[in-house]
Write a protein that holds these residues in place. Structure first.
Motif, PDB file in Angstrom:
ATOM      1  N   UNK A 172     -11.080  -2.088  46.051  1.00 49.70           N
ATOM      2  CA  UNK A 172     -10.398  -2.206  47.337  1.00 49.70           C
ATOM      3  C   UNK A 172     -11.068  -3.302  48.160  1.00 49.70           C
ATOM      4  N   UNK A 173     -10.526  -3.583  49.339  1.00 44.58           N
ATOM      5  CA  UNK A 173     -10.990  -4.711  50.144  1.00 44.58           C
ATOM      6  C   UNK A 173     -12.418  -4.531  50.641  1.00 44.58           C
ATOM      7  N   UNK A 174     -12.919  -3.319  50.659  1.00 44.41           N
ATOM      8  CA  UNK A 174     -14.293  -3.111  51.128  1.00 44.41           C
ATOM      9  C   UNK A 174     -15.325  -3.446  50.054  1.00 44.41           C
ATOM     10  N   UNK A 175     -14.888  -3.614  48.804  1.00 44.19           N
ATOM     11  CA  UNK A 175     -15.806  -3.925  47.716  1.00 44.19           C
ATOM     12  C   UNK A 175     -16.394  -5.323  47.890  1.00 44.19           C
ATOM     13  N   UNK A 176     -17.683  -5.434  47.692  1.00 42.55           N
ATOM     14  CA  UNK A 176     -18.374  -6.727  47.773  1.00 42.55           C
ATOM     15  C   UNK A 176     -18.280  -7.414  46.416  1.00 42.55           C
TER      16      UNK A 176
ATOM     17  N   UNK B 297     -23.951 -18.267  38.725  1.00 44.55           N
ATOM     18  CA  UNK B 297     -24.624 -19.054  39.761  1.00 44.55           C
ATOM     19  C   UNK B 297     -24.017 -18.885  41.155  1.00 44.55           C
ATOM     20  N   UNK B 298     -22.904 -18.211  41.281  1.00 40.00           N
ATOM     21  CA  UNK B 298     -22.249 -18.072  42.589  1.00 40.00           C
ATOM     22  C   UNK B 298     -23.093 -17.188  43.504  1.00 40.00           C
ATOM     23  N   UNK B 299     -23.449 -17.672  44.696  1.00 40.97           N
ATOM     24  CA  UNK B 299     -24.377 -16.930  45.558  1.00 40.97           C
ATOM     25  C   UNK B 299     -23.818 -15.621  46.129  1.00 40.97           C
ATOM     26  N   UNK B 300     -22.515 -15.484  46.255  1.00 42.01           N
ATOM     27  CA  UNK B 300     -21.944 -14.291  46.883  1.00 42.01           C
ATOM     28  C   UNK B 300     -21.732 -13.121  45.929  1.00 42.01           C
ATOM     29  N   UNK B 301     -21.985 -13.307  44.659  1.00 42.87           N
ATOM     30  CA  UNK B 301     -21.644 -12.259  43.698  1.00 42.87           C
ATOM     31  C   UNK B 301     -22.806 -11.926  42.758  1.00 42.87           C
ATOM     32  N   UNK B 302     -23.990 -11.826  43.347  1.00 42.62           N
ATOM     33  CA  UNK B 302     -25.183 -11.499  42.556  1.00 42.62           C
ATOM     34  C   UNK B 302     -25.046 -10.149  41.846  1.00 42.62           C
ATOM     35  N   UNK B 303     -24.451  -9.168  42.538  1.00 41.76           N
ATOM     36  CA  UNK B 303     -24.355  -7.812  41.996  1.00 41.76           C
ATOM     37  C   UNK B 303     -23.479  -7.735  40.760  1.00 41.76           C
TER      38      UNK B 303
END
Length: 116
Positions: free
Chosen positions: A80-84, A104-110
């Protein structure tokens, strides 16, 4: 008039071969699985998924998949939209999100461990 390349002809032939049996099918799951296989073949992909958006729950749910591990499915089956996540970003923005390299994308380390 320009001539089709062998690759273009192959893609057109595959799309035609896909469309013919789909018109006789009534099982949505079977149609989605056939479509996914054809898309993966055309793209040269090793894995893929098709998601549907559920307006009532405001979620994306995987409805067909190939080549994805259970860990991926457990983590990303419903988003859903709250997912990081990339999918959450797309839901929040209402636009397509392109990530060229999840590693390498900084916003999706997890997501890197599962992506790897």
């Amino acid at each position: 008039m320009s001539r089709l390349s062998q690759a273009e002809l192959s893609v057109m032939t595959r799309l035609h071969a896909l469309s013919t049996p789909l018109t006789a099918m009534s099982d949505l799951t079977a149609i989605l699985n056939e479509a996914l296989e054809a898309i993966m073949e055309l793209q040269g992909a090793d894995f893929g998924n098709i998601r549907f958006y559920d307006d009532a729950t405001k979620t994306l749910k995987i409805v067909a998949h190939r080549g994805l591990g259970q860990e991926f499915l457990n983590r990303f089956e419903t988003m859903d939209a709250s997912d990081a996540t990339i999918q959450g970003s797309a839901l929040r923005s209402g636009a397509r999100v392109l990530i060229h390299d999840i590693i390498t994308h900084p916003d999706h380390r997890q997501d890197r461990d599962i992506a790897a």
